[in-house]
Scaffold this active site. Structure first.
Site, PDB file in Angstrom:
ATOM      1  N   ASP A 187      -1.778  -2.545   5.034  1.00 47.25           N
ATOM      2  CA  ASP A 187      -0.397  -2.064   5.049  1.00 47.25           C
ATOM      3  C   ASP A 187       0.300  -2.724   6.235  1.00 47.25           C
ATOM      4  OD1 ASP A 187       1.119   1.261   5.148  1.00 47.25           O
ATOM      5  OD2 ASP A 187       1.939  -0.744   5.499  1.00 47.25           O
ATOM      6  N   ASP A 203       9.880  -2.941   1.894  1.00 40.88           N
ATOM      7  CA  ASP A 203      11.153  -2.667   2.600  1.00 40.88           C
ATOM      8  C   ASP A 203      11.227  -1.175   2.940  1.00 40.88           C
ATOM      9  OD1 ASP A 203      14.662  -3.309   1.634  1.00 40.88           O
ATOM     10  OD2 ASP A 203      13.698  -3.007   3.583  1.00 40.88           O
TER      11      ASP A 203
HETATM   12  N1  APR Z   1       2.308  -3.670   3.176  1.00 40.33           N
HETATM   13  C1  APR Z   1       2.103  -4.922   2.690  1.00 40.33           C
HETATM   14  N2  APR Z   1       2.528  -5.330   1.485  1.00 40.33           N
HETATM   15  C2  APR Z   1       3.200  -4.425   0.726  1.00 40.33           C
HETATM   16  C3  APR Z   1       3.462  -3.101   1.161  1.00 40.33           C
HETATM   17  C4  APR Z   1       2.977  -2.747   2.452  1.00 40.33           C
HETATM   18  N3  APR Z   1       3.176  -1.531   2.971  1.00 40.33           N
HETATM   19  N4  APR Z   1       4.140  -2.464   0.169  1.00 40.33           N
HETATM   20  C5  APR Z   1       4.278  -3.347  -0.837  1.00 40.33           C
HETATM   21  N5  APR Z   1       3.708  -4.517  -0.519  1.00 40.33           N
HETATM   22  C6  APR Z   1       3.607  -5.747  -1.295  1.00 40.33           C
HETATM   23  C7  APR Z   1       3.744  -5.618  -2.786  1.00 40.33           C
HETATM   24  O1  APR Z   1       2.489  -5.248  -3.355  1.00 40.33           O
HETATM   25  C8  APR Z   1       4.147  -7.028  -3.156  1.00 40.33           C
HETATM   26  O2  APR Z   1       2.999  -7.837  -3.292  1.00 40.33           O
HETATM   27  O3  APR Z   1       4.698  -6.565  -0.915  1.00 40.33           O
HETATM   28  C9  APR Z   1       4.942  -7.512  -1.937  1.00 40.33           C
HETATM   29  C10 APR Z   1       6.455  -7.581  -2.177  1.00 40.33           C
HETATM   30  O4  APR Z   1       6.844  -6.496  -3.012  1.00 40.33           O
HETATM   31  P1  APR Z   1       8.262  -5.731  -2.791  1.00 40.33           P
HETATM   32  O5  APR Z   1       8.167  -4.871  -1.629  1.00 40.33           O
HETATM   33  O6  APR Z   1       8.613  -5.129  -4.105  1.00 40.33           O
HETATM   34  O7  APR Z   1       9.319  -6.880  -2.434  1.00 40.33           O
HETATM   35  P2  APR Z   1      10.015  -7.944  -3.383  1.00 40.33           P
HETATM   36  O8  APR Z   1       9.214  -8.255  -4.584  1.00 40.33           O
HETATM   37  O9  APR Z   1      10.394  -9.060  -2.463  1.00 40.33           O
HETATM   38  O10 APR Z   1      11.314  -7.186  -3.868  1.00 40.33           O
HETATM   39  C11 APR Z   1      12.290  -6.886  -2.912  1.00 40.33           C
HETATM   40  O11 APR Z   1      12.324  -4.626  -3.611  1.00 40.33           O
HETATM   41  O12 APR Z   1      11.810  -2.925  -2.196  1.00 40.33           O
HETATM   42  C12 APR Z   1      12.854  -3.608  -2.730  1.00 40.33           C
HETATM   43  O13 APR Z   1      14.608  -3.457  -1.101  1.00 40.33           O
HETATM   44  C13 APR Z   1      13.642  -4.319  -1.684  1.00 40.33           C
HETATM   45  O14 APR Z   1      15.350  -4.896  -3.236  1.00 40.33           O
HETATM   46  C14 APR Z   1      14.239  -5.419  -2.506  1.00 40.33           C
HETATM   47  C15 APR Z   1      13.150  -5.772  -3.465  1.00 40.33           C
END
Ligand code: APR
Length: 388
Positions: free
Chosen positions: A9, A33
């Site tokens: 994480d 995010d």
């Molecule tokens: N730590 C590490 N990696 C994480 C975590 C965490 N706590 N939570 C999620 N992930 C991973 C997911 O499994 C994925 O592989 O981060 C990667 C990116 O996923 P998202 O968070 O959905 O980001 P993204 O695909 O770039 O989409 C961005 O999603 O959350 C919203 O506000 C954000 O609108 C934006 C969009």
């Protein structure tokens, strides 16, 4: 090790900066995010609100507030539209811009999530490839000592290595190559090249800048990894202990094994004998010269940091860890026989009975020297990664 794949994480990591996969508003959302904003607290959103948003491919930096990381670098990845709308370049720009901001902020370590591989739908395998290409080329281009971590929230990589997984599941039966390794190692034990004693190779490989492990689990992992390496080194030294009653060269001396090439023809016996005394670092430097590579190109391709490379260069008897020795064989794209020869110089052999060695052999036999892909596979099967 300049680039390291870790599972975890990202909000728990004590890197100097962690990267957020944000949306253009920078005001938080779901996925990573949302996790970062929740962990950092409301002050993060207040600072973000003053930044005026962020376009895809750009990056902006804030403080980390309640996070263990000092900074958060917010970047907005591309939304996947099938690959024909410049998604790759936008994603590459996210890594490039974020690394540039991390460097400007004087960060010694930075951790990335897999940008766009979640809600934005970028296929994870391609997202990993873009991340690795960009991070490794940026580090190489800046000759930077920054430690970069690619943090995967879940390890779904095994699905991509079905045939390798089948091979690993079949791991059983007499380790004939250990005998092969044993014979080769008995050459080194029988005085062909007395192995240097001295500080454990691993101690020299600790990340010099990172006082505490970045990952809470790292401590456990680090001790597990150390234990694995210790036992690996012990296993090697056990291999190096000649079988009871066997004298050196107890088996017919096969010079094509020890010297890596037939003693006749392409290499004179005198040259071959001269090479017996060549140490690991001497062979490494010779191979770098033979390939017309620069030192920096070689150690970046090996995912090894500059400090460690200068230790190896300056100490002809330096004994690297097995992952480091193999990383250089991969960087030099040595065929299997020369890989085994280089490993032998460091007192190691590839065995058919350990997952790590089987994975390395799998890639070399397929002529795939993409070190990041090899590290992905090693990570997928919970093995140490190449580099240092
Ligand atoms: N730590 C590490 N990696 C994480 C975590 C965490 N706590 N939570 C999620 N992930 C991973 C997911 O499994 C994925 O592989 O981060 C990667 C990116 O996923 P998202 O968070 O959905 O980001 P993204 O695909 O770039 O989409 C961005 O999603 O959350 C919203 O506000 C954000 O609108 C934006 C969009």
């Amino acid at each position: 090790m300049p680039l390291y794949i870790r599972k975890g994480d990202i909000t728990e990591i004590r890197a100097d900066a962690i990267v957020n996969a944000a949306n253009p508003s920078l005001l938080g959302g779901g996925g990573v995010d949302g996790a970062i904003h929740r962990a950092a607290g409301p002050a993060l959103r207040e600072e973000c609100a003053a930044l005026g948003g962020c376009s895809p491919g750009e990056a902006k930096i804030t403080a980390g507030y309640r996070l263990p990381a000092k900074h958060v670098i917010h970047t907005v990845g591309p939304i996947w539209q099938g690959g024909g709308a410049g998604e790759r370049e936008t994603l590459a720009s996210c890594y490039r811009e974020a690394l540039g901001l991390a460097e400007q902020a004087g960060c010694a370590s930075v951790a990335f999530p897999l940008i766009s591989a979640g809600a934005y739908g970028y296929p994870p395998a391609e997202a990993m490839a873009v991340a690795a290409d960009m991070i490794l080329s940026w580090l190489g281009g800046h000759d930077s000592d920054m430690q970069v971590f690619l943090v995967l929230y879940e390890n779904r990589l095994r699905e991509r290595y079905r045939d390798l997984r089948r091979t690993l599941e079949r791991l059983s039966g007499p380790p004939e190559a250990a005998a092969h390794g044993d014979m080769l190692l008995s050459l080194s034990v029988s005085g062909a090249h007395p192995m240097p004693s001295g500080a454990k190779a691993e101690k020299a490989e600790k990340h010099p800048k990172l006082k505490k492990p970045l990952f809470r689990r790292e401590k456990k992992n680090a001790s597990a990894a150390d234990a694995a390496r210790e036992s690996e080194e012990e296993a090697c030294s056990a291999d190096m202990a000649l079988p009871a009653g066997a004298a050196p060269h107890a088996r017919p001396f096969d010079d094509t094994l020890a010297f890596g090439k037939p003693a006749t023809g392409s290499q004179s016996l005198a040259d071959a004998v001269a090479m017996i005394d060549e140490s690991f670092s001497e062979m490494l430097l010779r191979k770098i010269d033979e390939r017309g590579m620069k030192d920096a190109e070689c150690y970046h391709r090996a995912n090894v940091d500059r400090k460690l490379f200068s230790k190896i260069r300056s100490d002809p008897h330096y004994r690297p860890s097995k992952p480091t020795a193999i990383a250089f064989a991969i960087a030099l794209e040595l065929p299997m026989r020369e890989t085994e020869e280089l490993l032998l110089k460091a007192g190691y052999a590839l065995s058919p009975s350990t997952a790590f060695d089987v994975i390395i052999r799998y890639f070399i036999e397929r002529g795939n020297y993409n070190l990041f892909e090899i590290n992905e596979a090693l990570f997928a099967f919970d093995q140490n990664q190449l580099g240092a």
